[in-house]
Design an enzyme around this catalytic site. Structure first.
Site, PDB file in Angstrom:
ATOM      1  N   HIS A  20       0.823  -1.210   0.000  1.00 43.01           N
ATOM      2  CA  HIS A  20       0.000   0.000   0.000  1.00 43.01           C
ATOM      3  C   HIS A  20       0.857   1.262   0.000  1.00 43.01           C
ATOM      4  CE1 HIS A  20      -3.404   2.585   0.509  1.00 43.01           C
ATOM      5  NE2 HIS A  20      -4.214   1.639   0.921  1.00 43.01           N
ATOM      6  N   ASP A  56     -10.041  -3.040 -20.178  1.00 41.90           N
ATOM      7  CA  ASP A  56     -10.070  -3.939 -21.338  1.00 41.90           C
ATOM      8  C   ASP A  56      -8.661  -4.113 -21.893  1.00 41.90           C
ATOM      9  OD1 ASP A  56     -10.495  -5.296 -23.694  1.00 41.90           O
ATOM     10  OD2 ASP A  56     -11.935  -3.879 -24.516  1.00 41.90           O
TER      11      ASP A  56
END
Length: 462
Positions: free
Chosen positions: A176, A406
């Site tokens: 993180h 995509d």
């Protein structure tokens, strides 16, 4: 040579470096701001994207994997901090993010056996949480370098898994400290754009995916980074657990736009003077109250006066003075917490009270910079102490559309935030099915998941 686990074949593990065909800096160092420092000991973040695609092993290995590896290499030239490491001082100094020439990212290429059911993993109904861990790699082990006085800690690992004839899963594991969801999602989308249409800078510019790395835009007049470091360095760095062995189930709950509006109408009718009413307000309040109500019914022994906490992070890029670029790469989150009592939230009006509390904190603190940062020097101590309490949080944001990622085979049909298994959070993202709808991901013990589902759906019927 491929190696086989019980149900997964690892075709190969490799390292992907930034493309040598472009000009890449020999070294890049980034200091840690106080926004970064607070995540130093937090567990790795794991995400999965599942894509339905009929693909053979040969096509996967000979066509798809080479394209993904090449486009990843190209993308990394704009994301050098990801390629680098966290440089953690063993004795003295401040930690920092550092990239040097020769650094690379861990990439695992795997194939699932028939023992894994792609359709089972990508449905919304409850599924065994442990079944998702084979598809996200562990971060490489940190290495001590006594001669330099540092521990070298890798920041990201990627895995691409083929389900022959049915789909592909791409898994991301990141520390993180390298960046918040806005930063990591930006990197994932950048890679997908390059994989789908080629190019590099022009593609990132066109899609507003060019990262901004100047940490000097984060002002720290009170020295919060040093305050947090002085508090955290007393605890030796250890490799935070990336997997959470458990008996939990994962499930996805979807709220359509019209259902969200009904929840808003109910709150407005019962609490006409509410300070702030948004989709985030009613959804988080509804889920929080349903969870609290499911505790005792699932066998937990909770006193009515036991505190119940709800916390969430706020992206403050646009809230700082002056605002910083939306493409700022790193952590830029402030924290807010609301508190109630178990008996109050588990009562008949629990949802309405929760909505009032969340709306009030957004109105009075989130939308007020002076209040938002008033207790910032104490974030680590104040909020760290709540991790052992009954606290519920949010991972992700409805601002991030993971279903618009995509790589060239169409959009994913399932997004999973795996790391909510370990931190008591719900994941929140845009719905793949309903315009204006939102998806809620939960990971709960088996009995509690069953009880929660009944309370959640019964409440919507009412």
């Amino acid at each position: 040579m491929a190696t086989t686990t019980k149900t997964l074949t690892i075709h190969h593990r490799c390292r992907v470096a930034p493309s040598a065909t472009t000009t890449v800096a020999a070294e890049q160092s980034l200091p840690l701001t106080f926004f970064d420092m607070i995540w130093l000991h937090f567990h790795p973040i794991k995400r999965l994207l599942f894509y339905p695609i009929s693909c053979s092993t040969s096509n996967f290995l000979e066509t798809i994997v080479p394209n993904l590896a090449q486009s990843l290499s190209i993308t990394l030239t704009n994301y050098l901090p990801i390629v680098g490491n966290l440089i953690y001082p063993l004795e003295s100094g401040m930690p920092e993010i550092r990239y040097i020439s020769g650094d690379s990212v861990s990439l695992t290429i795997a194939e699932a056996s028939e023992a894994f059911d792609f359709n089972y993993l990508t449905r919304n109904q409850a599924r065994e949480a442990n079944g998702f861990y084979p598809f996200v790699s562990e971060l490489p082990e940190p290495k001590n370098e006594p001669e330099s006085g540092f521990r070298i800690i890798p920041l990201i690992a990627i895995q691409i898994t083929l389900f022959p004839g049915t789909g592909i899963c791409i898994g991301f594991t990141n520390h993180h400290i390298i960046g918040d969801a806005s930063s990591i999602v930006g990197f994932i989308k950048a890679w997908s754009k390059v994989a789908k249409v080629g190019g590099q800078n022009e593609v990132l510019v066109k899609n507003d995916l060019v990262p901004f790395y100047d940490k000097s835009v984060i002002k720290d007049p009170s020295g919060r980074a040093n305050i947090f470091w002085n508090q955290m360095k007393l605890t030796p760095y250890w490799s935070s657990p990336s997997s959470f062995p458990n008996n939990k189930l994962r499930a996805t709950y979807t709220l359509r736009k019209d259902q969200i509006q009904i929840l808003k109408n109910l709150v407005m009718d019962r609490k006409p003077g509410i300070d702030h009413l948004s989709s985030f307000t009613v959804i988080t309040a509804y889920v929080w109250s349903c969870l609290v109500k499911s505790a005792v019914k699932s066998g937990e022994n909770v006193d009515e006066n036991e505190p119940e906490y709800f916390g969430f992070a706020v992206d403050v890029r646009r809230r700082l003075e002056p605002p910083i670029p939306a493409g700022y790469f790193g952590n830029c989150l402030a924290f807010v917490i609301v508190e109630s009592r178990h008996g109050i939230l588990s009562g008949e009006d629990g949802f309405f009270i929760a909505a009032e509390l969340v709306g009030e904190i957004i109105s009075k603190k989130v939308n007020n910079n002076e209040e938002l940062f008033r207790d910032a020097d104490d974030w680590l101590v104040k909020y760290g102490s709540l991790l052992t309490k009954r606290i519920f949080g949010v991972a992700g944001s409805p601002r991030f559309d993971m279903y618009d990622t995509d790589f060239g085979w169409g959009k994913p049909n399932k997004y999973e935030s795996v790391s909510i298994d370990g931190d008591g959070s719900m994941s929140l993202s845009k719905s793949k099915e309903f315009e204006g709808g939102l998806e809620i991901g939960l990971s709960l013990p088996i009995k509690k998941m069953d009880v929660f589902a009944d309370i959640f759906y019964d409440g919507l019927k009412i």
